[in-house]
Design a protein around this motif. Structure first.
Motif, PDB file in Angstrom:
ATOM      1  N   THR A  34       0.849  -1.185   0.000  1.00  0.00           N
ATOM      2  CA  THR A  34       0.000   0.000   0.000  1.00  0.00           C
ATOM      3  C   THR A  34       0.882   1.231   0.000  1.00  0.00           C
ATOM      4  OG1 THR A  34      -1.767  -1.130   1.197  1.00  0.00           O
ATOM      5  CG2 THR A  34      -1.783   1.277   1.243  1.00  0.00           C
ATOM      6  N   VAL A  35       0.677   2.098  -0.981  1.00  0.00           N
ATOM      7  CA  VAL A  35       1.543   3.257  -1.187  1.00  0.00           C
ATOM      8  C   VAL A  35       0.701   4.530  -1.160  1.00  0.00           C
ATOM      9  CG1 VAL A  35       3.177   4.379  -2.744  1.00  0.00           C
ATOM     10  CG2 VAL A  35       3.114   1.874  -2.588  1.00  0.00           C
ATOM     11  N   TYR A  36       1.089   5.485  -0.324  1.00  0.00           N
ATOM     12  CA  TYR A  36       0.464   6.801  -0.254  1.00  0.00           C
ATOM     13  C   TYR A  36       1.347   7.758  -1.044  1.00  0.00           C
ATOM     14  CZ  TYR A  36      -2.122   4.746   3.644  1.00  0.00           C
ATOM     15  OH  TYR A  36      -2.915   3.935   4.424  1.00  0.00           O
ATOM     16  N   CYS A  37       0.778   8.421  -2.037  1.00  0.00           N
ATOM     17  CA  CYS A  37       1.604   9.201  -2.966  1.00  0.00           C
ATOM     18  C   CYS A  37       1.046  10.597  -3.185  1.00  0.00           C
ATOM     19  CB  CYS A  37       1.694   8.456  -4.308  1.00  0.00           C
ATOM     20  SG  CYS A  37       2.646   9.304  -5.575  1.00  0.00           S
ATOM     21  N   ALA A  38       1.929  11.598  -3.176  1.00  0.00           N
ATOM     22  CA  ALA A  38       1.535  12.975  -3.473  1.00  0.00           C
ATOM     23  C   ALA A  38       0.905  13.031  -4.858  1.00  0.00           C
ATOM     24  CB  ALA A  38       2.756  13.889  -3.406  1.00  0.00           C
ATOM     25  N   ALA A  39      -0.192  13.766  -4.978  1.00  0.00           N
ATOM     26  CA  ALA A  39      -0.985  13.772  -6.206  1.00  0.00           C
ATOM     27  C   ALA A  39      -0.189  14.226  -7.422  1.00  0.00           C
ATOM     28  CB  ALA A  39      -2.207  14.662  -6.024  1.00  0.00           C
ATOM     29  N   GLY A  40       0.763  15.124  -7.235  1.00  0.00           N
ATOM     30  CA  GLY A  40       1.542  15.632  -8.357  1.00  0.00           C
ATOM     31  C   GLY A  40       2.407  14.583  -9.025  1.00  0.00           C
ATOM     32  N   LEU A  41       2.616  13.465  -8.359  1.00  0.00           N
ATOM     33  CA  LEU A  41       3.438  12.395  -8.920  1.00  0.00           C
ATOM     34  C   LEU A  41       2.596  11.220  -9.420  1.00  0.00           C
ATOM     35  CD1 LEU A  41       5.200  13.626  -6.228  1.00  0.00           C
ATOM     36  CD2 LEU A  41       6.886  12.190  -7.332  1.00  0.00           C
ATOM     37  N   ASN A  78      -1.967   4.597  10.681  1.00  0.00           N
ATOM     38  CA  ASN A  78      -0.895   3.701  11.147  1.00  0.00           C
ATOM     39  C   ASN A  78      -0.878   2.400  10.354  1.00  0.00           C
ATOM     40  OD1 ASN A  78       1.319   2.950  12.735  1.00  0.00           O
ATOM     41  ND2 ASN A  78       0.021   1.860  14.190  1.00  0.00           N
ATOM     42  N   ARG A  79      -0.952   2.527   9.033  1.00  0.00           N
ATOM     43  CA  ARG A  79      -0.895   1.361   8.154  1.00  0.00           C
ATOM     44  C   ARG A  79      -0.307   1.803   6.826  1.00  0.00           C
ATOM     45  NH1 ARG A  79      -5.222  -1.795   6.938  1.00  0.00           N
ATOM     46  NH2 ARG A  79      -4.656  -1.921   4.736  1.00  0.00           N
ATOM     47  N   GLY A  80       0.139   0.861   6.028  1.00  0.00           N
ATOM     48  CA  GLY A  80       0.716   1.173   4.730  1.00  0.00           C
ATOM     49  C   GLY A  80       2.200   0.846   4.702  1.00  0.00           C
ATOM     50  N   ASP A  81       2.772   0.905   3.493  1.00  0.00           N
ATOM     51  CA  ASP A  81       4.148   0.469   3.298  1.00  0.00           C
ATOM     52  C   ASP A  81       5.097   1.571   2.834  1.00  0.00           C
ATOM     53  OD1 ASP A  81       3.737  -2.519   3.689  1.00  0.00           O
ATOM     54  OD2 ASP A  81       2.247  -2.078   2.151  1.00  0.00           O
ATOM     55  N   LEU A  82       4.615   2.454   1.960  1.00  0.00           N
ATOM     56  CA  LEU A  82       5.466   3.538   1.459  1.00  0.00           C
ATOM     57  C   LEU A  82       4.702   4.854   1.455  1.00  0.00           C
ATOM     58  CD1 LEU A  82       7.348   2.149  -1.696  1.00  0.00           C
ATOM     59  CD2 LEU A  82       8.370   2.777   0.499  1.00  0.00           C
ATOM     60  N   PHE A  83       5.444   5.942   1.665  1.00  0.00           N
ATOM     61  CA  PHE A  83       4.912   7.299   1.593  1.00  0.00           C
ATOM     62  C   PHE A  83       5.773   8.050   0.588  1.00  0.00           C
ATOM     63  CE2 PHE A  83       5.015  11.642   3.886  1.00  0.00           C
ATOM     64  CZ  PHE A  83       3.968  12.139   3.125  1.00  0.00           C
ATOM     65  N   ILE A  84       5.175   8.488  -0.515  1.00  0.00           N
ATOM     66  CA  ILE A  84       5.907   9.250  -1.527  1.00  0.00           C
ATOM     67  C   ILE A  84       5.516  10.705  -1.379  1.00  0.00           C
ATOM     68  CG2 ILE A  84       6.381   9.561  -3.973  1.00  0.00           C
ATOM     69  CD1 ILE A  84       5.696   6.639  -4.402  1.00  0.00           C
ATOM     70  N   SER A 216      10.480  12.110  -2.725  1.00  0.00           N
ATOM     71  CA  SER A 216      11.153  10.907  -2.240  1.00  0.00           C
ATOM     72  C   SER A 216      10.154   9.870  -1.770  1.00  0.00           C
ATOM     73  CB  SER A 216      12.088  11.258  -1.077  1.00  0.00           C
ATOM     74  OG  SER A 216      13.050  12.224  -1.447  1.00  0.00           O
ATOM     75  N   ALA A 217      10.610   8.625  -1.763  1.00  0.00           N
ATOM     76  CA  ALA A 217       9.827   7.519  -1.213  1.00  0.00           C
ATOM     77  C   ALA A 217      10.403   7.155   0.144  1.00  0.00           C
ATOM     78  CB  ALA A 217       9.876   6.311  -2.146  1.00  0.00           C
ATOM     79  N   ALA A 218       9.550   7.070   1.150  1.00  0.00           N
ATOM     80  CA  ALA A 218       9.975   6.712   2.499  1.00  0.00           C
ATOM     81  C   ALA A 218       9.242   5.459   2.946  1.00  0.00           C
ATOM     82  CB  ALA A 218       9.693   7.857   3.479  1.00  0.00           C
ATOM     83  N   VAL A 219       9.989   4.519   3.498  1.00  0.00           N
ATOM     84  CA  VAL A 219       9.382   3.304   4.035  1.00  0.00           C
ATOM     85  C   VAL A 219       8.639   3.653   5.313  1.00  0.00           C
ATOM     86  CG1 VAL A 219       9.819   0.991   4.952  1.00  0.00           C
ATOM     87  CG2 VAL A 219      11.177   1.857   3.032  1.00  0.00           C
ATOM     88  N   LEU A 220       7.396   3.243   5.410  1.00  0.00           N
ATOM     89  CA  LEU A 220       6.601   3.545   6.598  1.00  0.00           C
ATOM     90  C   LEU A 220       6.959   2.613   7.747  1.00  0.00           C
ATOM     91  CD1 LEU A 220       3.131   4.165   4.931  1.00  0.00           C
ATOM     92  CD2 LEU A 220       4.605   5.873   5.996  1.00  0.00           C
ATOM     93  N   SER A 221       6.885   3.132   8.953  1.00  0.00           N
ATOM     94  CA  SER A 221       7.140   2.316  10.147  1.00  0.00           C
ATOM     95  C   SER A 221       6.135   1.175  10.258  1.00  0.00           C
ATOM     96  CB  SER A 221       7.077   3.189  11.406  1.00  0.00           C
ATOM     97  OG  SER A 221       8.021   4.239  11.318  1.00  0.00           O
ATOM     98  N   SER A 222       4.985   1.358   9.623  1.00  0.00           N
ATOM     99  CA  SER A 222       3.933   0.338   9.665  1.00  0.00           C
ATOM    100  C   SER A 222       4.068  -0.714   8.568  1.00  0.00           C
ATOM    101  CB  SER A 222       2.562   1.007   9.526  1.00  0.00           C
ATOM    102  OG  SER A 222       2.493   1.765   8.325  1.00  0.00           O
ATOM    103  N   ALA A 223       5.112  -0.644   7.759  1.00  0.00           N
ATOM    104  CA  ALA A 223       5.274  -1.574   6.636  1.00  0.00           C
ATOM    105  C   ALA A 223       5.245  -3.016   7.114  1.00  0.00           C
ATOM    106  CB  ALA A 223       6.581  -1.298   5.905  1.00  0.00           C
ATOM    107  N   VAL A 224       4.453  -3.826   6.445  1.00  0.00           N
ATOM    108  CA  VAL A 224       4.351  -5.243   6.808  1.00  0.00           C
ATOM    109  C   VAL A 224       5.676  -5.945   6.568  1.00  0.00           C
ATOM    110  CG1 VAL A 224       3.203  -7.426   6.271  1.00  0.00           C
ATOM    111  CG2 VAL A 224       1.886  -5.294   6.327  1.00  0.00           C
ATOM    112  N   PHE A 232      10.478  -2.184  -3.725  1.00  0.00           N
ATOM    113  CA  PHE A 232       9.722  -1.311  -4.634  1.00  0.00           C
ATOM    114  C   PHE A 232      10.311   0.099  -4.649  1.00  0.00           C
ATOM    115  CE2 PHE A 232       5.736   1.307  -5.453  1.00  0.00           C
ATOM    116  CZ  PHE A 232       5.842   1.173  -6.829  1.00  0.00           C
ATOM    117  N   ALA A 233      10.767   0.588  -3.497  1.00  0.00           N
ATOM    118  CA  ALA A 233      11.386   1.917  -3.435  1.00  0.00           C
ATOM    119  C   ALA A 233      12.647   1.952  -4.306  1.00  0.00           C
ATOM    120  CB  ALA A 233      11.714   2.285  -1.992  1.00  0.00           C
TER     121      ALA A 233
END
Length: 509
Positions: A34-41, A78-84, A216-224, A232-233
């Motif tokens: 699960t990836v949360y990504c800024a809309a501009g990207l 508090n869930r997900g794997d990556l934050f862009i 940038s892509a950051a690994v979330l602390s909640s990453a499974v 993927f990053a």
């Protein structure tokens, strides 16, 4: 179905994302992220995710929105794997909130003014945006990084523009779309946003375009799974994978490591560092899902090995080098042009408990009949420094006569002290740290007693970013070093290898 419903609930809780995309179909590999990504990207990331799914079988669930909105959502979910994220400040905020871990730069962006093709309103400056007939669109600084950055850069002028703005929306894509449709005449967006909309062009002005931000892509602390998230990053940042698609969509790629499914990192380290980093390196390899070949030895031997290889592009040439002292960086400075001074270690005279030979100073090591252990000057940093110290005090010849043992590392000398083969040895205090009940330490003169351990990443390594993540990992685990007996110095920025301060008596000829 549950994941889709959860996404909708989170959208409402976060105050509404601009749009979202969520793939719920099962993947052939059974893996999903699960990836949360800024809309501009959105456009390049969607394209990369599609290609990644084809290449690996891993399903990528994407959610899009303003960077600020996404960050608020992450705090709650508090869930997900990556934050862009679209900017460095958002990542700094995420780090403070302890929702992110490793960071991999993806693209470089600059703020610009978006206008219709041909610039019909002849907008050239910030002052032009303040004209009564100009309809301006901005992004909300509470929701979008673009707005937050523009607000910071422009200061009081932002307030003027914000009051005049015809619309203020959560994402750069929305205000770019408004500009394309003619609903507004101009919008403050990223330079990477403009190529994504036909019929727009960018107006660059110094107040904005000289400012640089990294997406940038950051690994979330909640990453499974940190392994899958980092994989993927790495794909996103790899020049021949994600980098190519970022460029195709008008972005300036930040440049990452060459893509391989399971990278292999080669680490050369001086022996003194082993107690502090051996387990840390293993833990890092496990978290990243990579292989690390670690070679511990005297730095003289390590430098000689590097010179023998000649071609630094060899797969056996170290990607990272953690020396025992700065004096063993100059011989390989061409390939390691900068270093971070991570730690320092004290050099001492070690003697058996009770100091039966009553040794007080280095000069005492020259007494007739004494059995002294020193390290080999050609093989190790400790030996080279011991030689330099003794020569600077005119003691080298006299002490060398008593040197019954010259070995590559201090550990060998400590073992010989334990068995009674030596009366004294010049070693690091770290060498006796865990056996202090058997030994006493005699201090050296203060200006001679310090070895400083630099950590360097090879300039042409295809795994350069991985090397810097290892450095970040070591910096995040300072306690391992202090527990091993080192003095921590690793919070300072890197220094150029050519500017390292090396005492005259330690300079290699």
């Amino acid at each position: 179905m549950f994941r889709k419903l959860l996404a909708i609930v989170l959208l409402i809780a976060a105050g509404g994302l601009a749009f979202y995309s969520l793939r719920t179909e099962s993947s052939a590999s059974g893996k999903s992220l699960t990836v949360y990504c800024a809309a501009g990207l959105k456009k390049p990331v969607e394209a990369i995710a599609t290609q990644y799914e084809k290449d690996t079988g891993t399903s990528i669930a994407l959610q899009f929105g303003g960077t600020g909105t996404l960050l608020s959502q992450l705090r709650v979910a508090n869930r997900g794997d990556l934050f862009i994220a679209a900017d460095d400040a958002a990542l700094a905020d995420a780090h403070k909130l302890e929702v992110t871990r490793e960071v991999l730069p993806l693209a470089v962006q600059h703020p610009v003014i978006a206008v219709a093709k041909g610039n019909p309103k002849n907008i050239r400056t910030l002052a032009d945006l303040e004209k009564p007939d100009i309809r301006l669109a901005l992004t909300n600084p509470e929701a979008a990084s673009n707005g937050k950055i523009a607000q910071k850069i422009l200061g009081a002028r932002w307030e003027v523009l914000a009051k005049k703005a015809a619309v203020m929306k959560p994402t750069v894509t929305e205000i770019a779309a408004d500009t394309k449709l003619g609903a507004v005449d101009a919008a403050l967006v990223w330079d990477s946003t403009v190529p994504q909309f036909k019929g727009l062009e960018a107006v660059k002005i110094p107040e904005l375009s000289t400012h640089e931000e990294k997406a940038s892509a950051a690994v979330l602390s909640s990453a499974v799974s940190s392994v899958e998230a980092l994989k993927f990053a790495r794909y996103l940042s790899a020049p021949e994978k994600g980098g190519t698609l970022f460029k195709e969509h008008g972005f300036q790629a930040a440049g990452g490591d060459a893509w391989v499914v399971k990278p292999e990192l080669v680490l050369y380290s001086g022996g003194v560092n082993r107690p502090a980093i051996e387990k840390l390196v293993q833990d890092f390899a496990t978290r990243e899902g990579i292989s690390i070949t670690t070679v511990f030895n005297g730095c003289g031997i390590l430098c000689a090995a590097m010179k023998t290889m000649e071609d630094s592009s060899s797969s056996n040439y170290p990607d990272v080098y953690y020396a025992c002292d700065v004096c063993f960086v100059p011989p390989v400075a061409e390939n390691f042009p900068e270093a971070v001074l991570l730690t320092e270690a004290e050099i001492i005279i070690a003697v058996p408990k009770g100091n039966p030979k009553n040794i007080k100073t280095l000069a005492d090591l020259a007494r007739p009949g004494l059995r002294v252990g020193i390290c080999n000057a050609e093989q190790s940093t400790l030996g080279f420094m011991t030689q330099g110290i003794l020569k600077s005090m005119n003691l080298f010849e006299s002490v060398s006569k008593n040197a019954s043992s010259q070995v590559p590392t201090g550990d060998f000398l400590v073992n010989q002290l334990r068995t009674g083969s030596l009366d004294a040895a010049v070693v690091y205090h770290i060498n006796i740290q865990n056996e202090i009940e058997h030994f006493e330490s005699i201090p050296l003169p203060a200006d001679k007693a310090k070895a400083i351990q630099p950590f360097a990443v090879r300039v042409n390594s295809p795994r350069r970013q991985l090397g810097y993540r290892l450095l970040a990992w070591l910096r995040a685990n300072q306690k391992s070093f202090t527990d091993a007996g080192f003095v921590w110095r690793g919070d300072a920025p890197a220094v150029k290898s050519s500017e390292l301060e090396i005492p005259e008596w330690l300079q290699q000829r």
